[in-house]
Design a protein around this motif. Structure first.
Motif, PDB file in Angstrom:
ATOM      1  N   GLU A   2       4.204  -3.281   6.487  1.00 27.89           N
ATOM      2  CA  GLU A   2       4.876  -2.206   7.117  1.00 27.89           C
ATOM      3  C   GLU A   2       6.097  -2.274   6.420  1.00 27.89           C
ATOM      4  OE1 GLU A   2       4.513  -1.896  11.450  1.00 27.89           O
ATOM      5  OE2 GLU A   2       3.541  -4.211  11.170  1.00 27.89           O
TER       6      GLU A   2
ATOM      7  N   GLY B 134      10.476   3.919   0.859  1.00 22.65           N
ATOM      8  CA  GLY B 134       9.286   4.489   0.206  1.00 22.65           C
ATOM      9  C   GLY B 134       9.500   4.514  -1.408  1.00 22.65           C
TER      10      GLY B 134
ATOM     11  N   ILE C 107       2.022   6.055  10.023  1.00 18.50           N
ATOM     12  CA  ILE C 107       3.304   6.341  10.000  1.00 18.50           C
ATOM     13  C   ILE C 107       3.852   6.457  11.305  1.00 18.50           C
ATOM     14  CG2 ILE C 107       4.761   8.391   9.171  1.00 18.50           C
ATOM     15  CD1 ILE C 107       2.817   9.184   7.069  1.00 18.50           C
TER      16      ILE C 107
ATOM     17  N   LEU D 299       1.706  10.049  -1.605  1.00 16.64           N
ATOM     18  CA  LEU D 299       0.866   8.948  -2.105  1.00 16.64           C
ATOM     19  C   LEU D 299       0.753   9.036  -3.390  1.00 16.64           C
ATOM     20  CD1 LEU D 299      -1.533   8.516   1.067  1.00 16.64           C
ATOM     21  CD2 LEU D 299       0.009   6.917   0.216  1.00 16.64           C
TER      22      LEU D 299
ATOM     23  N   SER E  99      -3.649   5.732  -4.888  1.00 18.91           N
ATOM     24  CA  SER E  99      -3.423   5.406  -3.455  1.00 18.91           C
ATOM     25  C   SER E  99      -4.455   6.118  -2.558  1.00 18.91           C
ATOM     26  CB  SER E  99      -2.080   5.329  -2.925  1.00 18.91           C
ATOM     27  OG  SER E  99      -1.467   4.319  -3.802  1.00 18.91           O
TER      28      SER E  99
ATOM     29  N   ARG F  43      -2.629   3.862   3.018  1.00 19.44           N
ATOM     30  CA  ARG F  43      -1.667   4.077   4.067  1.00 19.44           C
ATOM     31  C   ARG F  43      -2.345   4.219   5.443  1.00 19.44           C
ATOM     32  NH1 ARG F  43       3.261   7.310   2.722  1.00 19.44           N
ATOM     33  NH2 ARG F  43       1.838   9.203   2.728  1.00 19.44           N
TER      34      ARG F  43
ATOM     35  N   ARG G 269       5.977   2.451   7.766  1.00 22.28           N
ATOM     36  CA  ARG G 269       4.671   3.202   7.107  1.00 22.28           C
ATOM     37  C   ARG G 269       3.959   1.826   7.077  1.00 22.28           C
ATOM     38  NH1 ARG G 269       8.750   6.385   5.685  1.00 22.28           N
ATOM     39  NH2 ARG G 269       9.717   5.349   3.782  1.00 22.28           N
ATOM     40  N   THR G 270       2.852   1.890   7.454  1.00 22.41           N
ATOM     41  CA  THR G 270       1.817   0.672   7.527  1.00 22.41           C
ATOM     42  C   THR G 270       0.581   0.941   6.437  1.00 22.41           C
ATOM     43  OG1 THR G 270       2.215   0.464   9.633  1.00 22.41           O
ATOM     44  CG2 THR G 270       0.508  -0.916   8.944  1.00 22.41           C
ATOM     45  N   TYR G 271       0.759   0.007   5.670  1.00 21.42           N
ATOM     46  CA  TYR G 271      -0.427   0.131   4.397  1.00 21.42           C
ATOM     47  C   TYR G 271      -1.151  -1.133   4.400  1.00 21.42           C
ATOM     48  CZ  TYR G 271       3.040   3.222   2.288  1.00 21.42           C
ATOM     49  OH  TYR G 271       3.914   4.232   2.259  1.00 21.42           O
TER      50      TYR G 271
END
Length: 188
Positions: free
Chosen positions: A133, A137, A161, A40, A44, A158, A69-71
């Protein structure tokens, strides 16, 4: 072993500083021989996995495996449905289009743990939150994507995952060892 850290703001995702005085993972008391799976950015926050198991890094980060991956991104301005649609279709950053994503405004705004220092406050410019999402990366990808649709990111966390969500009671700087069931949520 597989560990989940709630990485605080302004901490490097490595054990040695690039510059004297930088905060690193060394301050969190991890068992010996663990290393971060992915990274990260320094600015972040949120879910960072660490492990002492060889091969997990490749298993998690290989784009062919498509680990979502959700942010949560706090952006400058009121995010629009049109901007979220553009993010979902993919936008061009650094000369290359991003893979399709999933994006939606978060209403009402979430209440993540306070950040130290807090984001700048400007009375005349509202902020809003977006859930995004991704299956890839790239370097500073979320920040570049939101800027590309006119909504610069102010804060980035984040949250997830795979199907494993950052535990709501895990505060910035805290970590936990994952159970077999939680591992399955990440690796399927």
């Amino acid at each position: 072993m597989l560990l989940a850290l709630h990485k605080p703001f302004n901490v490097l995702s490595q054990f040695t500083p690039d510059v004297e005085g930088q905060r690193t993972l060394a301050e969190f008391g991890f068992p010996k021989n663990v290393y971060p799976l992915g990274r990260l950015d320094y600015d972040s926050e949120g879910l960072l996995l660490l492990s002492d198991e060889a091969g997990l890094n490749t298993r998690l980060l290989d784009p062919r495996r498509s680990h979502w991956r959700t942010y949560w991104a706090q952006v400058e301005g009121e995010i629009t449905a049109e901007a979220a649609r553009k993010l979902e279709q993919g936008v061009v950053i650094q000369g290359k289009k991003t893979l399709p994503a999933r994006g939606r405004p978060i209403v009402p705004n979430p209440e993540p743990p306070p950040r130290d220092p807090p984001i700048r406050y400007r009375a005349n410019i509202p902020t809003s939150w977006l859930e995004l999402e991704l299956r890839e990366g790239r370097n500073r990808q979320v920040r570049r994507m939101t800027a590309a649709v006119g909504f610069p990111t102010l804060r980035l966390i984040r949250m997830k995952i795979g199907e494993y969500r950052l535990p709501p009671d895990l505060q910035p700087g805290q970590w936990t060892e994952l159970t077999a069931g939680e591992r399955r949520q990440i690796f399927g």
